[in-house]
Each structure stands twice: as structure tokens, then as C-alpha cells.
Design a protein around this motif. Structure first.
Motif, PDB file in Angstrom:
ATOM      1  N   ALA A   1      64.583  24.453  16.170  1.00  0.00           N
ATOM      2  CA  ALA A   1      63.556  24.267  17.198  1.00  0.00           C
ATOM      3  C   ALA A   1      63.597  25.409  18.201  1.00  0.00           C
ATOM      4  N   LYS A   2      64.795  25.824  18.574  1.00  0.00           N
ATOM      5  CA  LYS A   2      64.938  26.943  19.517  1.00  0.00           C
ATOM      6  C   LYS A   2      64.381  28.227  18.921  1.00  0.00           C
ATOM      7  N   LYS A   3      64.600  28.436  17.624  1.00  0.00           N
ATOM      8  CA  LYS A   3      64.065  29.639  16.969  1.00  0.00           C
ATOM      9  C   LYS A   3      62.538  29.672  17.026  1.00  0.00           C
ATOM     10  N   LEU A   4      61.917  28.510  16.961  1.00  0.00           N
ATOM     11  CA  LEU A   4      60.448  28.460  17.016  1.00  0.00           C
ATOM     12  C   LEU A   4      59.905  28.857  18.379  1.00  0.00           C
ATOM     13  N   LEU A   5      60.727  28.714  19.427  1.00  0.00           N
ATOM     14  CA  LEU A   5      60.257  28.934  20.790  1.00  0.00           C
ATOM     15  C   LEU A   5      60.249  30.412  21.154  1.00  0.00           C
ATOM     16  N   ALA A   6      59.207  30.820  21.854  1.00  0.00           N
ATOM     17  CA  ALA A   6      59.192  32.129  22.491  1.00  0.00           C
ATOM     18  C   ALA A   6      60.132  32.106  23.692  1.00  0.00           C
ATOM     19  N   PRO A   7      60.599  33.266  24.152  1.00  0.00           N
ATOM     20  CA  PRO A   7      61.416  33.288  25.367  1.00  0.00           C
ATOM     21  C   PRO A   7      60.696  32.593  26.529  1.00  0.00           C
ATOM     22  N   GLY A   8      61.433  31.732  27.219  1.00  0.00           N
ATOM     23  CA  GLY A   8      60.825  30.985  28.314  1.00  0.00           C
ATOM     24  C   GLY A   8      60.071  29.758  27.864  1.00  0.00           C
ATOM     25  N   GLY A   9      60.150  29.431  26.553  1.00  0.00           N
ATOM     26  CA  GLY A   9      59.438  28.264  26.045  1.00  0.00           C
ATOM     27  C   GLY A   9      60.131  26.962  26.410  1.00  0.00           C
ATOM     28  N   TRP A  10      59.431  25.864  26.149  1.00  0.00           N
ATOM     29  CA  TRP A  10      59.886  24.528  26.522  1.00  0.00           C
ATOM     30  C   TRP A  10      60.007  23.645  25.290  1.00  0.00           C
ATOM     31  N   PHE A  11      61.038  22.826  25.286  1.00  0.00           N
ATOM     32  CA  PHE A  11      61.308  21.906  24.177  1.00  0.00           C
ATOM     33  C   PHE A  11      61.355  20.496  24.752  1.00  0.00           C
ATOM     34  N   VAL A  12      60.483  19.619  24.250  1.00  0.00           N
ATOM     35  CA  VAL A  12      60.396  18.244  24.741  1.00  0.00           C
ATOM     36  C   VAL A  12      60.780  17.291  23.615  1.00  0.00           C
ATOM     37  N   ILE A  13      61.835  16.521  23.843  1.00  0.00           N
ATOM     38  CA  ILE A  13      62.325  15.538  22.884  1.00  0.00           C
ATOM     39  C   ILE A  13      62.088  14.156  23.465  1.00  0.00           C
ATOM     40  N   ALA A  14      61.377  13.300  22.746  1.00  0.00           N
ATOM     41  CA  ALA A  14      61.223  11.896  23.145  1.00  0.00           C
ATOM     42  C   ALA A  14      61.925  11.049  22.100  1.00  0.00           C
ATOM     43  N   GLU A  15      62.921  10.281  22.530  1.00  0.00           N
ATOM     44  CA  GLU A  15      63.730   9.531  21.577  1.00  0.00           C
ATOM     45  C   GLU A  15      64.113   8.161  22.128  1.00  0.00           C
ATOM     46  N   ILE A  16      64.092   7.175  21.253  1.00  0.00           N
ATOM     47  CA  ILE A  16      64.721   5.894  21.524  1.00  0.00           C
ATOM     48  C   ILE A  16      66.216   6.136  21.732  1.00  0.00           C
ATOM     49  N   ALA A  17      66.849   5.308  22.566  1.00  0.00           N
ATOM     50  CA  ALA A  17      68.287   5.424  22.793  1.00  0.00           C
ATOM     51  C   ALA A  17      68.912   4.036  22.848  1.00  0.00           C
ATOM     52  N   PRO A  18      70.194   3.939  22.529  1.00  0.00           N
ATOM     53  CA  PRO A  18      70.882   2.658  22.663  1.00  0.00           C
ATOM     54  C   PRO A  18      71.239   2.396  24.122  1.00  0.00           C
ATOM     55  N   PRO A  19      71.525   1.159  24.487  1.00  0.00           N
ATOM     56  CA  PRO A  19      72.032   0.891  25.833  1.00  0.00           C
ATOM     57  C   PRO A  19      73.413   1.515  26.010  1.00  0.00           C
ATOM     58  N   ALA A  20      73.840   1.651  27.240  1.00  0.00           N
ATOM     59  CA  ALA A  20      75.137   2.261  27.519  1.00  0.00           C
ATOM     60  C   ALA A  20      76.256   1.461  26.850  1.00  0.00           C
ATOM     61  N   ASP A  21      77.151   2.195  26.166  1.00  0.00           N
ATOM     62  CA  ASP A  21      78.349   1.603  25.568  1.00  0.00           C
ATOM     63  C   ASP A  21      78.028   0.488  24.577  1.00  0.00           C
ATOM     64  N   SER A  22      76.901   0.629  23.863  1.00  0.00           N
ATOM     65  CA  SER A  22      76.517  -0.424  22.932  1.00  0.00           C
ATOM     66  C   SER A  22      75.614   0.172  21.864  1.00  0.00           C
ATOM     67  N   ILE A  23      75.047  -0.685  21.030  1.00  0.00           N
ATOM     68  CA  ILE A  23      74.057  -0.271  20.047  1.00  0.00           C
ATOM     69  C   ILE A  23      72.745  -0.964  20.358  1.00  0.00           C
ATOM     70  N   TYR A  24      71.673  -0.401  19.856  1.00  0.00           N
ATOM     71  CA  TYR A  24      70.349  -0.999  20.022  1.00  0.00           C
ATOM     72  C   TYR A  24      70.158  -1.926  18.826  1.00  0.00           C
ATOM     73  N   ARG A  25      70.366  -3.202  19.027  1.00  0.00           N
ATOM     74  CA  ARG A  25      70.424  -4.143  17.902  1.00  0.00           C
ATOM     75  C   ARG A  25      69.112  -4.225  17.136  1.00  0.00           C
ATOM     76  N   TYR A  26      67.990  -4.106  17.823  1.00  0.00           N
ATOM     77  CA  TYR A  26      66.706  -4.132  17.124  1.00  0.00           C
ATOM     78  C   TYR A  26      66.634  -2.994  16.106  1.00  0.00           C
TER      79      TYR A  26
END
Length: 210
Positions: free
Chosen positions: A119-144
Motif C-alpha cells: 500500500a505504501k508503494k502505491l502512494l506518492a510522497p506525501g500521500g495518505w492511507f486510510v484503513i477502516a477495520e472492525i476491531a475486537p474489544p480490549a483484551d478480548s475477542i469479537y464473538r460475533y
């Protein structure tokens, strides 16, 4: 939850495209699937010179093309792309993107760091990378997640257990660790630890050097 952070990513892309650049931008969306993330971006902005829609699945690229084509924009391109693979072998030019977007896709790669490096290779200098991701709760797993996607044979087949010791999806601190290994030097998380009770995901925004 999926929809909320996809919409938040659309807002972030609009803010970056319209405030950080004085011209229409080039964006590459990784793992665009059927176009849900793309449509959330277009709800907020059309400040694009090129918008390259990619996915590892040819069938999903075609489905996304049919949905997006109805909107009538002429800046879209459609490409097959495995973000974990060799970019040159896939005819994806380095440094072409002002912004790279990945919505709920990078956790499906075998190893986060090589995918982030690409992903970084795809970016021009000064480019921006936006990641949107589900995450588990702190110190646990996301049971769903574990009781649905966890039933897929591929869900737990990844090669970086040091970053993902309990499951395929991770919190912002692990994304930061992976981004450092991929040689990004500036990044932040929204909401990160700034909003109490928001414990199922968010955005990680990174900046390419230059």
C-alpha cells in the motif's frame, strides 16, 4: 458496525481530498468488493482525477463496476489486485496514488506488514492511507466475528501471529506496530482511545513520507 466505519472512512477521504490537495486526486481502493465503501466515499466527494477500484476477485470487480457505472462518473478504473502480491507483476505502478483506501479487507491478508508495504508503494510522497477495520474489544475477542466469519476455513490462516495472537482482527495499537514495520512514520486512529465505549473498530490514517 461495518456500515458506520465505512461511512466514517468516506468522510475522512472527503476531508483529505478537499483540504490537503489543491487539485483533483488519484485514489486506489484496495479490496473494494461490490462497492459499498466506494459509494460511501462518493456520498461525500467526487474530487477525483482517477479512482482505481480494485479487488482480488474478478467477479467482485465486475459486480462493483456495474453498481458504480450507474452513477455516471468518468474517473473510475477497475483492476484486479492482490495487495499481498508483487505490484509490478500485476501492472500496478508505484507512486500513483494520492490516497489509498482499504475498508475491512487487510485483516484477510496472510501477513499484514507486506500488504501495508505494498500500500505504501502505491502512494506518492506525501500521500495518505486510510484503513477502516472492525476491531475486537480490549483484551478480548469479537464473538460475533469469531462465530460467523471464524467458521470459514481461511479466517484463521495467517502468518503473523505475533501481531494477531488471538484472531484475525486487531486493535489500533497492533495496526500501529504493523505500520511501523512497514516504514510508515506518521499515523493516528479515530476514535482510538479518545471515545469511551466505541470498541468495535475505527479508522487508522497513515501518511507516506515526503
Amino acid at each position: 458496525v461495518y456500515g458506520f466505519y465505512s461511512k466514517l472512512a468516506g468522510r475522512a477521504i472527503a476531508r483529505i481530498a478537499e483540504t490537503q490537495f489543491d487539485r483533483p486526486v488519484t485514489m486506489v481502493e484496495v479490496g473494494a468488493g461490490t462497492g459499498n465503501g466506494t459509494l460511501n466515499v462518493l456520498d461525500r466527494t467526487s474530487h477525483f482525477e482517477r479512482y482505481v477500484v480494485t479487488d482480488v476477485s474478478k467477479a467482485l470487480v465486475q459486480r462493483g463496476r456495474r453498481r458504480i457505472k450507474k452513477l455516471g462518473h468518468d474517473f473510475f478504473e477497475y483492476r484486479d489486485l492482490d495487495i499481498s502480491g508483487d505490484l509490478a507483476a500485476q501492472d500496478m505502478a508505484a507512486g500513483q496514488a494520492d490516497i489509498v483506501l482499504a475498508v475491512n479487507v487487510l485483516h484477510a491478508t496472510n501477513d499484514l506488514v507486506p500488504a501495508l508495504r505494498n500500500a505504501k508503494k502505491l502512494l506518492a510522497p506525501g500521500g495518505w492511507f486510510v484503513i477502516a477495520e472492525i476491531a475486537p474489544p480490549a483484551d478480548s475477542i469479537y464473538r460475533y466475528m469469531e462465530l460467523t466469519f471464524g467458521l470459514l476455513n481461511s479466517y484463521s490462516k495467517y502468518d503473523d501471529p505475533q501481531l494477531r495472537p488471538t484472531g484475525a482482527i486487531v486493535r489500533a495499537d497492533s495496526w500501529f506496530e504493523a505500520l511501523k514495520a512497514a516504514e510508515f512514520t506518521a499515523f493516528d486512529a479515530i476514535p482510538g482511545d479518545r471515545a469511551e465505549g466505541l470498541d468495535r473498530g475505527g479508522l487508522v490514517i497513515a501518511r507516506a513520507d515526503g
